[in-house]
Write an enzyme that holds these catalytic residues in place. Structure first.
Site, PDB file in Angstrom:
ATOM      1  N   HIS A  13       0.868  -1.196   0.000  1.00 56.73           N
ATOM      2  CA  HIS A  13       0.000   0.000   0.000  1.00 56.73           C
ATOM      3  C   HIS A  13       0.898   1.237   0.000  1.00 56.73           C
ATOM      4  CE1 HIS A  13      -3.786   2.150   1.672  1.00 56.73           C
ATOM      5  NE2 HIS A  13      -2.898   3.093   1.339  1.00 56.73           N
ATOM      6  N   HIS A  15       1.573   5.438  -1.717  1.00 58.04           N
ATOM      7  CA  HIS A  15       1.163   6.586  -2.533  1.00 58.04           C
ATOM      8  C   HIS A  15       2.406   7.142  -3.220  1.00 58.04           C
ATOM      9  CE1 HIS A  15      -2.878   6.696  -0.789  1.00 58.04           C
ATOM     10  NE2 HIS A  15      -2.261   6.201   0.273  1.00 58.04           N
ATOM     11  N   ARG A  17       1.987   9.421  -5.895  1.00 51.81           N
ATOM     12  CA  ARG A  17       1.633  10.721  -6.497  1.00 51.81           C
ATOM     13  C   ARG A  17       2.020  10.751  -7.981  1.00 51.81           C
ATOM     14  NH1 ARG A  17      -1.176  10.917  -1.890  1.00 51.81           N
ATOM     15  NH2 ARG A  17      -0.046  11.782  -0.117  1.00 51.81           N
ATOM     16  N   LYS A  95      -9.501  -0.129  -5.341  1.00 54.07           N
ATOM     17  CA  LYS A  95      -9.437   0.493  -4.014  1.00 54.07           C
ATOM     18  C   LYS A  95     -10.677   1.336  -3.769  1.00 54.07           C
ATOM     19  CE  LYS A  95      -7.756   2.330  -0.194  1.00 54.07           C
ATOM     20  NZ  LYS A  95      -6.610   3.194  -0.050  1.00 54.07           N
ATOM     21  N   HIS A 134     -10.510   1.501   2.289  1.00 56.00           N
ATOM     22  CA  HIS A 134     -10.174   2.442   3.355  1.00 56.00           C
ATOM     23  C   HIS A 134     -11.373   2.427   4.293  1.00 56.00           C
ATOM     24  CE1 HIS A 134      -8.273   6.295   4.901  1.00 56.00           C
ATOM     25  NE2 HIS A 134      -9.381   6.149   5.623  1.00 56.00           N
ATOM     26  N   HIS A 168      -4.584  -0.533   6.001  1.00 54.20           N
ATOM     27  CA  HIS A 168      -3.992   0.207   7.129  1.00 54.20           C
ATOM     28  C   HIS A 168      -4.836   0.145   8.398  1.00 54.20           C
ATOM     29  CE1 HIS A 168      -6.775   3.134   5.519  1.00 54.20           C
ATOM     30  NE2 HIS A 168      -5.974   3.497   4.534  1.00 54.20           N
ATOM     31  N   ASP A 240       1.544   2.597   3.500  1.00 54.38           N
ATOM     32  CA  ASP A 240       0.729   3.801   3.339  1.00 54.38           C
ATOM     33  C   ASP A 240       1.613   5.047   3.338  1.00 54.38           C
ATOM     34  OD1 ASP A 240      -1.593   5.189   2.821  1.00 54.38           O
ATOM     35  OD2 ASP A 240      -2.250   5.272   4.897  1.00 54.38           O
ATOM     36  N   HIS A 244       3.623  14.332   1.384  1.00 57.03           N
ATOM     37  CA  HIS A 244       3.034  15.653   1.138  1.00 57.03           C
ATOM     38  C   HIS A 244       4.185  16.643   1.238  1.00 57.03           C
ATOM     39  CE1 HIS A 244      -1.272  14.604   1.372  1.00 57.03           C
ATOM     40  NE2 HIS A 244      -0.909  13.732   2.280  1.00 57.03           N
ATOM     41  N   ALA A 256      -2.947  14.889   5.746  1.00 59.41           N
ATOM     42  CA  ALA A 256      -2.770  13.593   6.403  1.00 59.41           C
ATOM     43  C   ALA A 256      -1.828  12.704   5.604  1.00 59.41           C
ATOM     44  CB  ALA A 256      -4.121  12.899   6.551  1.00 59.41           C
TER      45      ALA A 256
HETATM   46  O1  DOR Z   1      -2.957   9.664   5.872  1.00 59.57           O
HETATM   47  C1  DOR Z   1      -3.344   9.324   4.766  1.00 59.57           C
HETATM   48  N1  DOR Z   1      -2.808   9.847   3.644  1.00 59.57           N
HETATM   49  N2  DOR Z   1      -4.331   8.439   4.671  1.00 59.57           N
HETATM   50  C2  DOR Z   1      -4.891   8.125   3.500  1.00 59.57           C
HETATM   51  O2  DOR Z   1      -5.792   7.322   3.480  1.00 59.57           O
HETATM   52  C3  DOR Z   1      -4.462   8.786   2.245  1.00 59.57           C
HETATM   53  C4  DOR Z   1      -3.109   9.294   2.368  1.00 59.57           C
HETATM   54  C5  DOR Z   1      -2.738  10.271   1.276  1.00 59.57           C
HETATM   55  O3  DOR Z   1      -3.017   9.983   0.102  1.00 59.57           O
HETATM   56  O4  DOR Z   1      -2.136  11.294   1.591  1.00 59.57           O
HETATM   57 ZN    ZN Z   2      -3.245   5.085   1.662  1.00 59.46          ZN
END
Ligand code: DOR
Ligand code: ZN
Length: 337
Positions: A13, A15, A17, A95, A134, A168, A240, A244, A256
């Site tokens: 899992h 991300h 981007r 998802k 999720h 998660h 996860d 950012h 988040a």
């Molecule tokens: O904290 C998180 N960030 N939880 C998520 O489910 C998505 C993720 C994000 O894409 O930033």
């Molecule tokens: Zn995620």
């Protein structure tokens, strides 16, 4: 100096981007993992075959020569069988996000109802496509996952042949549900094996530890750690890792996500070592996922050495700057170059 060699570690899992952020973060995962499940919450989300295929190409370009398999996912919408059949060979899973529950999930599902979603879920069963979820309601933040348990139960009961991954998980309630339904599985992040809400907000607020679902209580953390270190066959590692930009984390509206990609394996080795569970690490980071998803990723050996590693303050390129978990701290294990 102690050494440990991991065979074909996977991150189920993540991300990645897009654009410059993708170029910055994807190589960090590709360096230490053999494959990863790529989440589809881009803007706009990944909902077409063309979007899946072109995103995968951008990922492969970003990682260069590294041996690494990006397992693609589709953002859940009401899809018919014909469409899912056409995209089946390009994806590992679909998802599902409840609408608005987290970053870029606005076009998620507003009511998770077995009747409402029947056509899509029946088609996924027929085509043998797993469903990643999720699992949070929009209730009180500490109760969101617990409140979602009845949704998992009805999905598991109404679609007994559907492979459902509770993504998660952060609570002992979710851990307890695992053994009640044959078709329920779970991924667990690094941070949720280690931190509780106290680490996020018990002292000075720690924006780089803020994620969804939020870290919970000690008994929750301990229940997660227990199934991870015993190599429970229904749980697998899914970081996860959610990068950012620094200015969006250190802001009065903090995004988040915890960025763990560059430190995940080093910290997992240390955690399993301290719990006398190194023998079960391969179940958690490779073998369980092979079986749950029936995958055969490219073989890759990663060796770690018990040698200090100072985590960089941030990872950056010309346009992006991201702060990892444990920035500026010293870890006990490093990746052998
Ligand atoms: O904290 C998180 N960030 N939880 C998520 O489910 C998505 C993720 C994000 O894409 O930033
Ligand atoms: Zn995620």
């Amino acid at each position: 100096m102690r050494k440990i060699t991991l065979q074909t570690p996977l991150d189920m899992h993540i991300h990645f981007r897009d654009n410059e952020m993708l170029n910055l973060v994807a190589p960090l995962t590709a360096k230490t993992f053999s494959g990863a499940v790529i989440m589809p919450n881009l803007v706009p989300p990944v909902t077409t075959k063309e979007a899946v295929v072109s995103y995968k190409q951008r990922i492969l370009k970003a990682i260069g020569d590294e041996k690494f398999e990006p397992f693609m996912t589709l953002f859940f919408q009401k899809y018919n069988k014909e469409f899912l059949e056409s995209v089946k060979d390009d994806i590992l899973a679909v998802k599902l996000y409840p609408a608005g529950i987290t970053t870029n999930s606005e076009s998620g599902v507003s009511s998770i109802d077995s009747v409402e979603l029947k056509e899509t879920l029946d088609a996924m069963v027929e085509l043998n496509i797993p469903l990643c979820v999720h699992g949070e309601t929009n209730g009180f933040v500490m109760d969101r996952e617990k409140e979602f348990m009845p949704v998992y139960e009805s999905l598991a009961r109404d679609f007994p042949k559907l492979t459902i991954i509770m993504e998660h998980i952060t609570t002992k309630d979710a851990v307890e549900l695992l053994d009640k339904y044959d078709n329920l599985y779970a991924s667990i992040t690094l941070q949720h094996l280690i931190i509780t809400l106290d680490d996020v907000a018990g002292g000075m607020l720690k924006p780089h530890l803020f994620c969804k679902p939020i870290a919970k209580r000690y008994e929750d953390r301990d229940a997660l750690l227990k199934v991870a270190i015993e190599g429970h066959p229904k749980v697998m590692f899914g970081s996860d890792s959610a990068p950012h930009p620094k200015h969006k984390k250190e802001a009065c509206g903090c995004a988040a996500g915890v960025f763990t990609a560059p430190i995940a394996l080093q910290v997992l080795v240390d955690l399993f070592d301290k719990n006398n569970a190194l023998d079960n690490l391969s179940a958690f980071i490779s073998e369980n996922a092979f079986k749950i998803y029936d995958i055969n990723p490219p073989k890759k050996e990663i060796t770690l050495v018990e040698k200090e590693f100072t985590v960089p303050s941030s990872y950056s390129n010309e346009t992006e700057n991201v702060v990892p978990m444990y920035s500026d701290e010293v870890l006990a294990w490093s990746i052998q170059e």
